[in-house]
Design an enzyme around this catalytic site. Sequence first.
Site, PDB file in Angstrom:
ATOM      1  N   ALA A 280      -0.357 -20.332  -1.513  1.00 50.50           N
ATOM      2  CA  ALA A 280       0.442 -20.116  -0.310  1.00 50.50           C
ATOM      3  C   ALA A 280       1.364 -18.917  -0.436  1.00 50.50           C
ATOM      4  CB  ALA A 280       1.270 -21.369  -0.023  1.00 50.50           C
ATOM      5  N   GLU A 284      -2.247 -12.180  -1.405  1.00 49.94           N
ATOM      6  CA  GLU A 284      -3.405 -11.418  -1.876  1.00 49.94           C
ATOM      7  C   GLU A 284      -4.176 -10.781  -0.722  1.00 49.94           C
ATOM      8  OE1 GLU A 284      -7.491 -12.799  -3.694  1.00 49.94           O
ATOM      9  OE2 GLU A 284      -5.945 -12.899  -5.206  1.00 49.94           O
ATOM     10  N   ASP A 326      -3.888  23.472  20.627  1.00 54.12           N
ATOM     11  CA  ASP A 326      -4.444  24.629  21.313  1.00 54.12           C
ATOM     12  C   ASP A 326      -4.074  24.544  22.792  1.00 54.12           C
ATOM     13  OD1 ASP A 326      -5.856  25.931  19.192  1.00 54.12           O
ATOM     14  OD2 ASP A 326      -7.335  24.324  19.271  1.00 54.12           O
ATOM     15  N   ASP A 656     -10.902  23.792  17.035  1.00 56.36           N
ATOM     16  CA  ASP A 656     -12.279  23.678  17.522  1.00 56.36           C
ATOM     17  C   ASP A 656     -13.247  24.623  16.827  1.00 56.36           C
ATOM     18  OD1 ASP A 656     -11.377  26.045  18.568  1.00 56.36           O
ATOM     19  OD2 ASP A 656     -11.566  25.464  20.666  1.00 56.36           O
ATOM     20  N   GLU A 725       9.132 -21.881   1.836  1.00 55.32           N
ATOM     21  CA  GLU A 725       8.409 -22.918   1.097  1.00 55.32           C
ATOM     22  C   GLU A 725       8.824 -22.918  -0.376  1.00 55.32           C
ATOM     23  OE1 GLU A 725       4.241 -22.325   1.739  1.00 55.32           O
ATOM     24  OE2 GLU A 725       4.467 -22.220   3.907  1.00 55.32           O
ATOM     25  N   ASN A 750      -0.280 -22.969   5.362  1.00 52.84           N
ATOM     26  CA  ASN A 750      -0.791 -21.633   5.034  1.00 52.84           C
ATOM     27  C   ASN A 750      -1.915 -21.237   5.978  1.00 52.84           C
ATOM     28  OD1 ASN A 750      -0.810 -19.318   3.362  1.00 52.84           O
ATOM     29  ND2 ASN A 750      -2.648 -20.067   2.346  1.00 52.84           N
ATOM     30  N   ASP A 754      -0.212 -18.421   8.247  1.00 49.76           N
ATOM     31  CA  ASP A 754      -0.665 -17.139   7.713  1.00 49.76           C
ATOM     32  C   ASP A 754      -2.051 -16.759   8.228  1.00 49.76           C
ATOM     33  OD1 ASP A 754       1.675 -17.296   6.395  1.00 49.76           O
ATOM     34  OD2 ASP A 754       0.836 -17.650   4.410  1.00 49.76           O
TER      35      ASP A 754
END
Length: 923
Positions: A280, A284, A326, A656, A725, A750, A754
């Site tokens: 939790a 990662e 441009d 260009d 948590e 989780n 998440d």
Amino acid sequence: MSNWYELDSIDVLERLGADATHGLDCSEVARRLQKHGFNELKEQSGQNPWQILWEQLTATVVIILIVSALISALLGDFKDAVAILTIVTFNAFLGFKQEYQAERSLAALKKLTVPKAKVKRDRTIQEISARELVPGDIVLLEAGNLVPADCRLLESANLRIQEASLTGESEPTDKNIQSLEKELPLGDRHNMAYMGTAVTYGRGVAIVTATGMDTELGHIAAATQTVTREPTRLQQRLDRLGRVLAIAILIIVIVLFCLGLARGEPIKLMFLMAVSLGVAAIPEGLPAVVTIALALGAQRMFKQRVLVRKLPAVETLGSVTVICSDKTGTLTENRMTVTHLSVAEEQIDLSKHLSSEGSTLLRERSDLVLLLVAAALCNDAILSEEQNESQTLQGIGDPTEVALAIAAADLGVKKVDLEPSCPRVAELSFDGLRKRMTTIHQVPSNNIVGTSDLNFQNPSVNYLYNLKNGVLDNFPYVAFVKGAVDSLMNISSAIWVDERVEPLNDSWRNKIVRLNEGLAQEGMRVLGLAFRPLESLPNNHYVAELEQDLIFIGMVSMSDPTRPEVKDAVQVCHTAGIRPVMITGDHPLTARHIAGELGIAIDHQLLTGQDLDQSPQDLLDSIESVSVYARVSPQHKLKIVQALQNRGHIVAMTGDGVNDAPALKKADIGIAMGITGTDVAKEAADMVLLDDNFATIVAVTKEGRVIYDNIRKFIKYTLTGNCGELWVIFLAPFFGMPLPLLPLQILWINLLADGILALALGVEPAENNIMQRPPYQPNESIFARGVGRDIVWVGLLLGILLLGVAYQSWSSVAAAPALRDRPSWQTMVFTTLAFSRIGLAQTMRSERESVFNMSLLANKLLLGAVFFTFSIQLAVVYLPFFQKVFETTALSIIELTISLVISTIVFWAMEIEKFFLRRRQNK
């Protein structure tokens, strides 16, 4: 057959069954496409769905969970094992869905980066995708093109090709059409052009000999190609952050594990708790979230007419401080229309002469004939016989050249009629340093007298023959030169007046300069035209010497209206702290007029290419105050980018031409023009502007800010909840309590927070003030501007609140032995945490704005996620099946109300913080 360079062009055409004049027909193209396949390299870049799914299931966190499930099963706890595997499966599905969608988006965008090719088919010249080429196709090559396939050259006009990608030779190779000896290395095959190399000069016609994986580049790709996507800077920083947090959390988990064992908690429970807490808390998945956000952002940008070629550009966009653009086609419509012809001292307003009156005008003003012949012949545009809905001619090529060719045709001087009688035999292509183009033509030998003998089918041919009896008498060749007026004045010694040649004295020069400046001040683009009769065809090595002692014919002025949306876009730039800079090769007065009209030039400061050549230090000193550059070359663009970067700016640069590639690569974001841009410019750029519109650059800059802001919101939301948590689980043992959250409950939170809520937060629309604040530095810490502060204090507040709920509920249960086995106190902590994460998702939609001032329907995905999360959490609490899985018990109305009220405290705390932030900002 591989040694096409050994054969002469006639043999090559015969073996490939092709016609150099008419090209292949549609049925033959279809047959060859069936046989050879599309002209593309089979890259090993895309991941198939099974690979993506495998990566999801073999991620470190997932493996830990699967091992935990197996250990639970071995210990006889099948309920936990099944529950863990169910959560793993659902989480893997969410990750798979997002990554698969992102992969498909990137693959679809990549297919759109294939260059175009001009090809002869069905007796016409067409522009097609290079992937549709087949062996035997006749392709036209010109400066700026990437060679679309392996080809044998049939025609070469000063053609030079950069072949470093194949041979390693940095200098471009001169090309010709002569057959060669046997067994030559690639670099010595001067009559061949190979896929992936770049045309740097001149033009040519070639026949395709190999496509796709059968090309030389394809052979190399088959043996060596391994494509890996480099992580962006933000991904790299998040990856490092993840590793640091993982070590810190591992230490915390070990401490909690030891404390639990010391308190007499079951080892199985503490093992699952350690695993759940680590899963939790360790972020990662953050780098993967960035990939998904950037890929989906690139897809949204494509809908706004921007094709992203390099993913890191999406995150850099939000930090741009200067946009160098441009003028032609980006700030203006690139809808060139010839408005005036100027010869000697007189201007002819073409708006007063309809197309049907063209021949009459030329009869009355025969001094215009040579001007229009030069405009038509010194020109690479190809006019179509078809007309559009407004009954005007259409053309392929540079818009300026198309406008010149159309104007000449409307007045009766048709390029298609002139070219057979006056074929081009040599040329000097346009480049930004000379600011001009020269073509050499053979003069016909027929002898026709008098301008009244218009007895040929095409009047323009009569005009050409009439010139033969005049100024071109006894000259077999003529050179026509087109370019900037001041450029031509430097190499002209005479002027064409009333069909005769007069010396170009100071009086004439002053008149031409005044006329040119007058037109430029009105925002017109002005080109000069000149010619030089030639007694013989010059050697290729001395073609450049032709550009001297020219006879100045006159000027052509063109209007190119500014895009109506650009003025507002420029104003948005100023409000957003982004400085728009206009860079053009046009006259300084034209540049100043357009810049003033659009609001780019706040004052009248302007630098020219000549100024930039003086002192690099002067450029560095003035770079902050000058927003308009005129008469600049591509090399000057590079100097401007470097000077801005030396001042700490994040620069977006448009380009260009083939020579713009160094500046595009040097800029923090190189933006190639999709309509007028060369293949070389597109290859060097980070993104391609499909509509060549400055307003689109500003729009995607806003999109870049939105993407970066949403990534920050995702990180802030995820880590804040994880901190809460960690605090409650870490502090609970110090108050003598058992674990307030069970392993499956943590995994469930989780998944909901998440996973579902955080991903929905990641597509939050732009905040109201997103283009009313200065850009952020791309190297700033991800925790800057209050993100780290909020993670710490809001996470701590959430942990304390949860601890308070846990202690109060647990104390009540502990005081009543009959209720000791009832898990209501853990259910209250569990439910309060779930509802708190819902409130946090809502308040974190904006860093400053109150959620009560934002539309609930602005992010319908988040609104749906909130309702789903709230409903499913109630189901977990009240439905018997879920109660058994998550070890919950039904809360009373009072308990549920307490959980709801306490869960809103973190919401109100953040709203109060935002109130004081707004108040401080207003002061």
